[in-house]
Design a protein around this motif. Structure first.
Motif, short mmCIF file in Angstrom:
data_model
loop_
_atom_site.label_atom_id
_atom_site.label_comp_id
_atom_site.label_asym_id
_atom_site.label_seq_id
_atom_site.Cartn_x
_atom_site.Cartn_y
_atom_site.Cartn_z
N ALA A 37 0.83 -1.21 0.00
CA ALA A 37 0.00 0.00 0.00
C ALA A 37 0.86 1.25 0.00
O ALA A 37 0.56 2.23 -0.70
N ILE A 60 -7.03 6.91 -1.06
CA ILE A 60 -8.45 7.08 -0.72
C ILE A 60 -8.71 8.46 -0.13
O ILE A 60 -9.73 9.10 -0.41
N SER A 112 -6.86 -5.77 -11.00
CA SER A 112 -6.68 -5.74 -9.55
C SER A 112 -6.93 -7.09 -8.88
O SER A 112 -6.33 -7.37 -7.85
N ASP A 129 -9.27 -4.16 2.31
CA ASP A 129 -9.22 -5.34 1.46
C ASP A 129 -10.66 -5.77 1.20
O ASP A 129 -11.44 -5.97 2.14
N ASP A 186 -9.89 0.48 -1.94
CA ASP A 186 -8.47 0.29 -2.23
C ASP A 186 -7.70 0.15 -0.93
O ASP A 186 -8.11 0.68 0.11
N GLY A 188 -10.14 -1.84 -6.26
CA GLY A 188 -8.80 -1.34 -6.59
C GLY A 188 -8.89 -0.01 -7.29
O GLY A 188 -8.33 0.19 -8.37
N CYS A 189 -9.55 0.96 -6.67
CA CYS A 189 -9.90 2.22 -7.33
C CYS A 189 -8.77 3.24 -7.35
O CYS A 189 -8.85 4.24 -8.07
N GLY A 190 -7.70 3.05 -6.55
CA GLY A 190 -6.65 4.05 -6.50
C GLY A 190 -7.18 5.38 -6.01
O GLY A 190 -7.93 5.46 -5.03
N GLY A 227 -15.74 3.08 -4.32
CA GLY A 227 -14.39 2.64 -4.64
C GLY A 227 -13.70 2.13 -3.40
O GLY A 227 -13.79 2.74 -2.34
#
Length: 341
Positions: free
Chosen positions: A93, A179, A217, A199, A173, A151-153, A171
């Motif tokens: 991360a 986030i 992802s 997660d 992540d 897994g939106c970043g 989203g």
């Protein structure tokens, strides 16, 4: 009481576990084990802003029973894997946060995205306008639907999907700072945009979703089958799941034989009773990687002028690796669409 590890020891333990989880060389895709040479070659991927000093960490971890030697290979004992996995996820991360911070502060990367993907959504994947259209058409998103982006970043693509379709998109992540940036940027759109850290497997969600998508992802999760099972459980009856993923074969002959049901994602979808179809987008992927290499070369002076040499090096490393796999015809890429019946 558990003894406290210094930073180099934590880094090394996390990296050994990462190699155990994905025992392939980052550049060639060949099978590897956690030898000192392999760990030295993979260290910069996890720790891009530091120069790890592990000369004493090996001995300390072995003496404390956190690592075991098997010839030239180091392994994490079963009793220590949970601790090592926590460290691995934390450093993963952190490395992704570093990458996203560089992307977000780089004007050159915005130009790069426009040239490669057809629009600047801060993508660090293969999502160009054509693949995004395929995703939206297949999931049939519309106003009011509840959608999950895995897994939106920093969530720029998530925001684009919400704006374009009118759907309510969440989203998720692992990267906390990513986030935070997504939440800050979309504060005025909270009625239909939500971002959460975690997660997807372990996190609890308040309700089911009409659609879920995962762009490059799912295969980075700890357990693909477990992840797909969780995603299936989050879909309402009739809900649709869209997954983009690439598969690396040992050689061109094996790649030609590879079918969408042979991948970890395909097997997991079948195992959990999801009806699915797959679109082969391998040829399209080759074009994206060629554009990445070309755009990186053409924009090199712009990256260097703004002080983004580290980001440029990351782009070039990924593009060169992928181009080699493409030249060897070892990669297949699919878009899976699954329905929960």
């Amino acid at each position: 009481m558990r003894s406290r590890l210094r930073e180099p020891e934590q880094q090394l333990l996390a990296l050994v576990r990462a190699v155990e989880r994905r025992p392939r060389h980052w550049r060639t895709g060949a099978p590897v084990t956690a030898t000192k040479r392999v760990l030295a070659e993979h260290g910069p991927l996890f720790f891009p802003d530091t120069a790890p000093r592990w000369q004493y960490a090996f001995d300390v971890l072995v003496a404390r029973g956190l690592l075991q030697r098997r010839g030239r290979t180091f392994v994490v004992p079963a009793a220590q894997r949970q601790r090592a996995d926590r460290l691995r996820r934390r450093y993963t991360a952190r490395a992704f946060d570093t990458l996203l911070r560089r992307i977000g502060s780089s004007a050159a990367y915005g130009v790069f995205c426009s040239r490669v993907f057809g629009m600047d959504l801060g993508q660090y994947s293969l999502t160009d306008t054509k693949q995004l259209e395929l995703l939206l058409e297949s999931l049939r998103l519309r106003r009011g639907m509840r959608v999950l982006d895995v897994g939106c970043g920093v969530g720029r693509l998530t925001e684009h999907v919400a704006d374009k379709t009118g759907a309510h998109v969440t989203g998720v992540d692992l990267a906390p700072k990513a986030i935070q940036r997504a939440c800050a940027r979309t504060r005025s759109k909270r009625r239909r945009l939500r971002f959460v850290v975690g997660d997807v497997v372990s996190r609890r969600f308040r309700a089911s979703f009409d659609a879920i998508y995962a762009i490059d992802s799912v295969y980075y999760t700890d357990d693909v089958a477990r992840t797909v099972r969780k995603l299936a459980s989050l879909l309402r009856s009739g809900g649709r799941l869209g997954v983009f993923c690439s598969e690396l074969a040992p050689d061109a002959r094996e790649a030609r034989r590879l079918r969408p049901t042979d991948t970890a994602v395909g097997r997991a979808l079948h195992e959990h009773g999801l009806t699915f179809s797959a679109v082969d987008v391998t040829r399209h992927e080759r074009g994206i990687w060629r554009r990445q290499r070309s755009a990186a070369r053409r924009l090199r002076s712009m990256f260097i002028h703004e002080g983004s040499q580290a980001l440029l090096a990351e782009i070039e490393r990924e593009a060169d690796r992928a181009a080699a796999w493409m030249d060897e015809k070892r990669v297949k890429r699919w878009f899976y669409t699954a329905t929960r019946t």
